[in-house]
Design an enzyme around this catalytic site. Structure first.
Site, short mmCIF file in Angstrom:
data_model
loop_
_atom_site.label_atom_id
_atom_site.label_comp_id
_atom_site.label_asym_id
_atom_site.label_seq_id
_atom_site.Cartn_x
_atom_site.Cartn_y
_atom_site.Cartn_z
N CYS A 1 -4.29 -5.92 20.82
CA CYS A 1 -2.99 -5.54 20.27
C CYS A 1 -3.03 -4.06 19.89
O CYS A 1 -3.94 -3.62 19.19
CB CYS A 1 -2.69 -6.38 19.03
SG CYS A 1 -1.38 -5.65 18.01
N CYS B 1 0.09 -12.07 19.04
CA CYS B 1 -0.62 -11.44 17.93
C CYS B 1 0.01 -11.92 16.63
O CYS B 1 1.20 -11.66 16.40
CB CYS B 1 -0.57 -9.92 18.01
SG CYS B 1 -1.27 -9.15 16.52
N LYS C 1 -7.04 6.19 9.83
CA LYS C 1 -6.02 5.16 9.78
C LYS C 1 -6.21 4.31 8.51
O LYS C 1 -7.34 4.01 8.12
CB LYS C 1 -6.17 4.27 11.03
CG LYS C 1 -4.99 3.36 11.29
CD LYS C 1 -5.23 2.61 12.61
CE LYS C 1 -4.57 1.26 12.63
NZ LYS C 1 -3.31 0.92 12.82
N HIS D 1 -2.97 -3.75 15.95
CA HIS D 1 -4.04 -4.36 15.12
C HIS D 1 -5.43 -4.28 15.73
O HIS D 1 -6.41 -4.61 15.07
CB HIS D 1 -3.70 -5.82 14.83
CG HIS D 1 -2.49 -5.98 13.97
ND1 HIS D 1 -1.23 -6.16 14.49
CD2 HIS D 1 -2.35 -5.93 12.62
CE1 HIS D 1 -0.36 -6.25 13.48
NE2 HIS D 1 -1.01 -6.09 12.36
N HIS E 1 4.07 1.63 2.20
CA HIS E 1 5.34 1.01 1.77
C HIS E 1 6.09 1.94 0.83
O HIS E 1 7.32 2.02 0.86
CB HIS E 1 5.07 -0.32 1.06
CG HIS E 1 4.45 -1.36 1.94
ND1 HIS E 1 3.14 -1.76 1.80
CD2 HIS E 1 4.95 -2.05 2.99
CE1 HIS E 1 2.87 -2.67 2.72
NE2 HIS E 1 3.94 -2.86 3.46
N LYS F 1 -8.01 -1.96 5.79
CA LYS F 1 -8.78 -2.69 4.78
C LYS F 1 -10.27 -2.61 5.08
O LYS F 1 -11.09 -2.53 4.17
CB LYS F 1 -8.34 -4.15 4.75
CG LYS F 1 -7.17 -4.35 3.82
CD LYS F 1 -7.03 -5.82 3.46
CE LYS F 1 -5.65 -6.05 2.85
NZ LYS F 1 -4.93 -7.15 3.47
N HIS G 1 0.86 -1.18 0.00
CA HIS G 1 0.00 0.00 0.00
C HIS G 1 0.90 1.24 0.00
O HIS G 1 2.13 1.13 0.00
CB HIS G 1 -0.99 -0.02 1.17
CG HIS G 1 -0.35 -0.11 2.53
ND1 HIS G 1 0.42 0.89 3.05
CD2 HIS G 1 -0.38 -1.09 3.46
CE1 HIS G 1 0.84 0.54 4.25
NE2 HIS G 1 0.38 -0.67 4.52
N CYS H 1 1.30 -9.09 14.31
CA CYS H 1 2.62 -8.55 14.65
C CYS H 1 3.69 -9.63 14.66
O CYS H 1 4.87 -9.31 14.68
CB CYS H 1 2.60 -7.93 16.05
SG CYS H 1 1.57 -6.49 16.21
ZN LIG Z 1 -0.70 -6.97 16.32
#
Ligand SMILES: [Zn+2]
Length: 500
Positions: free
Chosen positions: A144, A127, A301, A147, A22, A304, A19, A130
């Site tokens: 997390c 997680c 943020k 996430h 990156h 998706k 995305h 991660c």
């Molecule tokens: Zn995570």
């Protein structure tokens, strides 16, 4: 022999396509690599893909295809993105390559030999997003922090790396900037984390939980290396840690400048775990960890589920590679968080690029074309002293900004110079002098051309294609024969046609 400088981006997971975030890290790393090359360093710029994660296995299973096929497909897309963004990386490492696997295992053996690896039964909160264990106190409302998902309880026997043993040593190295962490706020954060006391790090997974995917632990085929332990070693594997001792000595052991550029979400892996792995293995540390921020899309943020993921390929296709690079580098404060919006991108395009830079270049080139038959003999005596001072001051501020990882500020210094040139020309009215006062005209044109060419040089690491185009407009092209003392205008094309 020129001094060496090693710089890497992090290597992204390939569980999904890249995305726009990156793209940000790629271009930031690329600016640093190109900047130091211009300064005469022998630069090695590395990027690649992290392929041994459980996330990849899960993504491949979801698609119903072989993991190898899945990671290769996605890795190819990341590599393609580096090309589309004009990234000047010297190598692209995939952690499924033999050269990486050999290095990840050699590093394990080195830490083991130092007596820093042991096996124990463990229960923790994990997680998968991660690929990291969390303690209760790391979680936010039980979720997390990266996430916002509930970590799963994992119970198994793993190998652990003794972190505590190196805690004081690492702390000192960070405190005195032998391991420099930029920006300083990240340094303080790291020291706070270390001061709370380091718990030993689980560095393996059972083959069963890893779904048989990953790098086997040397001497214990029931376990694979924890994906972070494996992935971090990519930085040294690429320069011959496992298979080319001379190259490894040159680029890592005896090289003082080794920089890792990473996003804030994975800072700890690079500021704490990776240095301790190296200390344990008896290897030198990187010299600097540069941490960049994240960005939001229209204030939200990137996610998706919100559906606001922006495909970097489509941005480049629509606006061009340099406008995309410019926007990311100018709009997002390098070490902090920023916001992406098409509105802002188009405003930057039409304002900074089309007006302030593009128009300036065509204006001056046209004045030379119309009034001097396209040729300007460069006479340094015609250069305005005030302008010369401003160029020198801008250069110094620019260098300081790049070296402190304030890339957005470095660009703002170039634009101050361009703004000055625009105001200068408006004030001098060379189109009037062209007929009435040729010497005044030559002064104005020599000064404006100098500002443009000097600004273009500063722009080169940021907008390499634009640099080429500007130099070409003024006749600096192999075969054309323009010299520093003679400018020959070639075809004048708008650098950035205005967006409607
Ligand atoms: Zn995570």
């Amino acid at each position: 022999m020129p001094e060496k400088l090693f710089i890497s981006t992090s290597i992204p997971y390939v569980n999904a396509a890249p995305h726009i975030g990156h793209a940000l890290e790629f271009v930031q790393g690329d600016v640093l690599a190109r900047y130091y090359r211009e300064k005469g360093f022998d630069v090695f710029f590395l990027t690649g893909t992290d392929e041994n994660s459980l996330k990849n296995v899960l993504a491949a299973e979801k698609r119903g295809i072989d993991v190898k096929v899945h990671v290769k497909e996605n890795s190819d897309i990341f590599e393609k993105l580096t090309k589309v963004l004009d990234i000047s990386n010297d190598d692209f490492i995939r952690t499924t390559e033999e050269r990486h696997i050999a290095g990840a295992q050699k590093l394990w053996n080195a830490c083991d030999k130092a007596g820093d690896i042991y096996k124990k039964k463990y229960e923790g909160l994990y997680c998968v997003g991660c690929e990291s264990f969390y303690t209760e106190k790391d979680l936010v409302n039980g979720l997390c922090p990266e996430h916002q998902t509930k970590p799963e309880v994992v119970k198994e026997e793993n190998y652990f790396l003794k972190l505590g043993k190196y805690q004081d040593k690492l702390k000192k190295l960070i405190e005195n900037d032998e391991l420099k962490i930029t920006p300083a706020s990240r340094k303080n954060e790291t020291l706070e984390f270390i001061n709370k006391g380091l718990e030993d790090l689980s560095i393996s997974r059972s083959q069963a939980r890893a779904h048989g995917w990953g790098i086997p632990v040397p001497g214990d085929s029931s376990q694979v290396e924890y994906v972070w332990f494996d992935a971090l070693s990519n930085y040294i594997n690429v320069i011959g840690y496992a298979n080319d001792e001379k190259r490894f000595q040159d680029w890592w052991v005896n090289n003082k400048r080794k920089i890792h550029l990473v996003g804030k979400g994975i800072a700890r892996f690079h500021t704490v775990y990776w240095p301790i792995m190296l200390l344990s293995a008896g290897l030198p540390l990187p010299s600097e960890i540069i941490v960049h921020g994240y960005f939001t899309i229209n204030g939200q943020k990137i996610s998706k589920s919100i559906g606001n993921v922006i495909d970097p390929f489509s941005v480049v296709k629509k606006y061009g590679v340099d406008p995309t690079r410019y926007f990311l580098l100018r709009e997002i404060p390098s070490g902090k968080d920023g916001d992406f919006s098409y509105e802002r991108l188009e405003a930057r395009y039409n304002g900074d690029l089309a007006n302030n830079l593009g128009n300036l270049v065509s204006r001056v080139a046209k004045l030379i074309e119309t009034n001097l038959e396209g040729e300007l003999i460069f006479n340094p005596e015609f250069l305005d002293k005030e302008a010369e001072k401003r160029i020198e001051a801008a250069k110094q501020k620019y260098e300081k900004a790049v070296e402190e990882f304030q890339l957005h500020t470095a660009l703002s210094h170039i634009w101050e110079l361009l703004d000055y040139a625009n105001v200068y020309i408006d004030g001098k009215k060379p189109w009037v002098d062209a007929k009435e006062s040729p010497e005044k005209f030559l002064k104005t044109i020599t000064t404006s051309t100098t500002i443009i060419l000097e600004s273009a040089k500063l722009l080169k690491p940021f907008l390499p294609e634009t640099f080429e185009k500007i130099y070409k407009t003024f006749g600096f092209e192999p075969g054309v024969g323009a010299k520093e003392d003679k400018i020959i205008i070639s075809e004048i094309k708008p650098l950035f046609p205005k967006l409607q």
